[in-house]
Structure formats: structure tokens, C-alpha cells
Scaffold this active site. Sequence first.
Site, PDB file in Angstrom:
ATOM      1  N   HIS A   6       3.476   3.357  -0.078  1.00 13.73           N
ATOM      2  CA  HIS A   6       2.204   2.630   0.047  1.00 13.73           C
ATOM      3  C   HIS A   6       1.421   3.084   1.275  1.00 13.73           C
ATOM      4  CE1 HIS A   6       3.351  -1.016   2.845  1.00 13.73           C
ATOM      5  NE2 HIS A   6       3.935   0.095   3.241  1.00 13.73           N
TER       6      HIS A   6
ATOM      7  N   HIS B 196      -5.233   0.355   7.216  1.00  9.87           N
ATOM      8  CA  HIS B 196      -4.412   1.548   7.395  1.00  9.87           C
ATOM      9  C   HIS B 196      -5.048   2.754   6.709  1.00  9.87           C
ATOM     10  CE1 HIS B 196      -1.756  -2.029   7.478  1.00  9.87           C
ATOM     11  NE2 HIS B 196      -1.213  -1.407   8.507  1.00  9.87           N
TER      12      HIS B 196
ATOM     13  N   ASP C 235      -9.391  -0.956   4.095  1.00  9.51           N
ATOM     14  CA  ASP C 235      -7.988  -1.030   4.483  1.00  9.51           C
ATOM     15  C   ASP C 235      -7.866  -0.996   5.999  1.00  9.51           C
ATOM     16  OD1 ASP C 235      -5.160  -0.778   4.569  1.00  9.51           O
ATOM     17  OD2 ASP C 235      -5.165   0.492   2.781  1.00  9.51           O
TER      18      ASP C 235
ATOM     19  N   HIS D 120       0.035  -0.637  -2.478  1.00  9.12           N
ATOM     20  CA  HIS D 120      -1.125   0.254  -2.567  1.00  9.12           C
ATOM     21  C   HIS D 120      -0.806   1.585  -3.234  1.00  9.12           C
ATOM     22  CE1 HIS D 120      -5.282   0.597  -0.431  1.00  9.12           C
ATOM     23  NE2 HIS D 120      -5.346   0.949  -1.698  1.00  9.12           N
TER      24      HIS D 120
ATOM     25  N   ASP E 246      -4.958  -6.500   3.488  1.00  7.06           N
ATOM     26  CA  ASP E 246      -4.714  -6.462   4.921  1.00  7.06           C
ATOM     27  C   ASP E 246      -5.922  -5.916   5.694  1.00  7.06           C
ATOM     28  OD1 ASP E 246      -4.564  -3.610   5.058  1.00  7.06           O
ATOM     29  OD2 ASP E 246      -2.388  -3.628   4.828  1.00  7.06           O
TER      30      ASP E 246
ATOM     31  N   GLU F 182      -1.736  -5.462  -2.464  1.00  8.18           N
ATOM     32  CA  GLU F 182      -0.958  -5.931  -1.305  1.00  8.18           C
ATOM     33  C   GLU F 182      -1.015  -7.445  -1.070  1.00  8.18           C
ATOM     34  OE1 GLU F 182       1.208  -4.142   0.231  1.00  8.18           O
ATOM     35  OE2 GLU F 182       0.614  -2.051  -0.099  1.00  8.18           O
TER      36      GLU F 182
ATOM     37  N   ASP G 129      -3.310   5.194   5.015  1.00 11.27           N
ATOM     38  CA  ASP G 129      -2.612   5.570   3.785  1.00 11.27           C
ATOM     39  C   ASP G 129      -2.683   7.075   3.545  1.00 11.27           C
ATOM     40  OD1 ASP G 129      -2.163   2.881   3.510  1.00 11.27           O
ATOM     41  OD2 ASP G 129      -3.624   2.561   1.919  1.00 11.27           O
TER      42      ASP G 129
ATOM     43  N   ASP H 135      -7.501  -3.382  -0.093  1.00 13.37           N
ATOM     44  CA  ASP H 135      -6.215  -3.849   0.420  1.00 13.37           C
ATOM     45  C   ASP H 135      -6.490  -5.121   1.209  1.00 13.37           C
ATOM     46  OD1 ASP H 135      -3.878  -4.269   1.997  1.00 13.37           O
ATOM     47  OD2 ASP H 135      -3.380  -2.140   1.875  1.00 13.37           O
TER      48      ASP H 135
END
Length: 306
Positions: free
Chosen positions: A143, A128, A126, A104, A231, A278, A130, A229
Site C-alpha cells: 500500500h 503519503h 494522500d 491503497h 489518511d 484505507e 505511495d 486515501d
Amino acid sequence: MDGAVRVIGAPMDYGTNRRGVDMGPSAIRYAGLADGLAEAGTTPTDDGDLVVARAEERDPDASPPSEGEAKFLAEIEDVCTRLEERVAETIAEGVTPLVLGGDHSIAIGTVGGAAREADLGVVWFDAHGDFNTPETSPSGNVHGMPLAAILGRGAFAEMSWAQAPGVRDESVAYVGLRSLDDRERVAIRDSEMTAYTMSDIDERGVNAVVEDALEVAAAGTDGVHVSLDLDWLDPKTAPGVGTPVRGGVSYREAHSALESVSERLGDSGLLRSMDVVEVNPILDEANETATLATELAASAFGRRII
């Protein structure tokens, strides 16, 4: 969605500590990306991949930031600077860039190019945040820092190459957060960004949340960058990612969300750029995650399941 789309590969894995994500662009192409984009009504072309040296050939600690830790910083600067140029040139030609990661951290280059001479909104799909900085990151893996870099937080305030002045906190919206570090959580709360968690999606439904996020990003901007992303999805649906987190969106929720992107941004011409990141084929099952990435990108550009 009519119009030209240019695929740009950024096979970089400097920002993560798990190998394999550098093969993501090839896996996504192999899964039928060009056909999916054509079915969406676009005219896709492929600009190939940026040349990225193998991480084993570089010293991750050769160019540390002034404070904290950020691995492979010089290498990430090199790749993102070149990616920024390609993205900016693509937009100047009236073509929409679709960047394939890589980890990312490539979003630093994508957003930098898309925000050049423009006010840019950002929607960040996402698990997360980030939003760590070199000072707060528990790992030093970039990332987990691209939004902090883009907005010039912490040590990134000294790195002009990493910042996108055309992006303001209030024009950034997260969708589907569910895994944050403690100091990162505080930083997001203290910012003017809008954050929708998986709890918001559970309570309100994915379409309502995405519509609100798109409204935030589009308000007062020249266009919107969409960062996806993989994930963000539940790992049962998208197993081929380096940092899986249980409790993500389902297959159908993801498609519905990206269809909303097309309906809100594509029809109005506000989808300025997109990156898909990712995908790690080493961790995948029968290229399932890359295939899903292909399908979701096509949905964002106008393809429908029914």
C-alpha cells in the site's frame, strides 16, 4: 452531476500490516453511500465485492519480487487483475466506477482499468507518496507502492499486470503530502509528477491547490482518476485509518476539495473513475471515518453541503 455510478468493493488488506481495512467497503456502504450518491444526482448501482481470501490463509513471502520485498504479491496481482477487468468493463458501458478499498494497493487495479485504451490523469489525495518500490520500501507493504507500480518503477518494470501505460508522470498530481520516506522523497523529486504538500495548502488554500492539480491531470488526457486515501485528512477528523499523520486537511477543506473535483471534472465528463481507500472500522470511532468517506465521495459526484 448526472449519470450512472457503479460501486465496486475491493475488500483487500494484503497491502498493509494492520487488519481491518478489508471491512472498509462494508462500513462505507453502511454509512449511506447509495443515498449520498443519489442525492448528488447520480444513478448508483452496487456491483458487490470482489472475493478476497483472508490474509491468514496465504504466505506473504511466497512470491517475492526479483529484487527487494513486496508482501502478498501474487494475491495482490490476482485481486488487482480482476478489479482492472471490472473497472474497464464499467467504463466501456458508459458508467463511472467508484471503487471502495481496502488498502491503497487496490488502486493498481482501478487505475489499470481506467487507463486501458486511454490517456489518464491522476490526482492523488494522500498524506503519503505511495512511491516506494520493493527495493526502497522499509516495510514491504504494497500500500506504500501503488503509484510506483502504476508507473513501472523499480521491480515493477517487470510486472505488466501492475503497470498502466496510459498514465504518464507529468499527468499525476499529489495533493496534501506530509509524510515521505527518504528514498521516496528523492524519487518523487526526480520524477515529472507534480507534488503539492500540506505547506502549499496552508500558504495558498485548498481550492487553489486542487484547481492546479486538476489542471495538471486533465491536460492532454482523456479523463482523470481521483484516488482518495482517508489518511489525507487530519486524524482528529478521520481517526479510522491505519497510518494516521497529524496535520492533515480539515473536514471543510476536504469537502471543498472534492466539490472542486465535481465542478472541474464532473460537469465536463472528465471524472473517469474514483477510489476511496484505507477506511479501517476497527480503528474508527462510531463509524465516523466511513461516514466521512461517504460524504466526500458524494461531494465528488456533485452533492453540496449548502
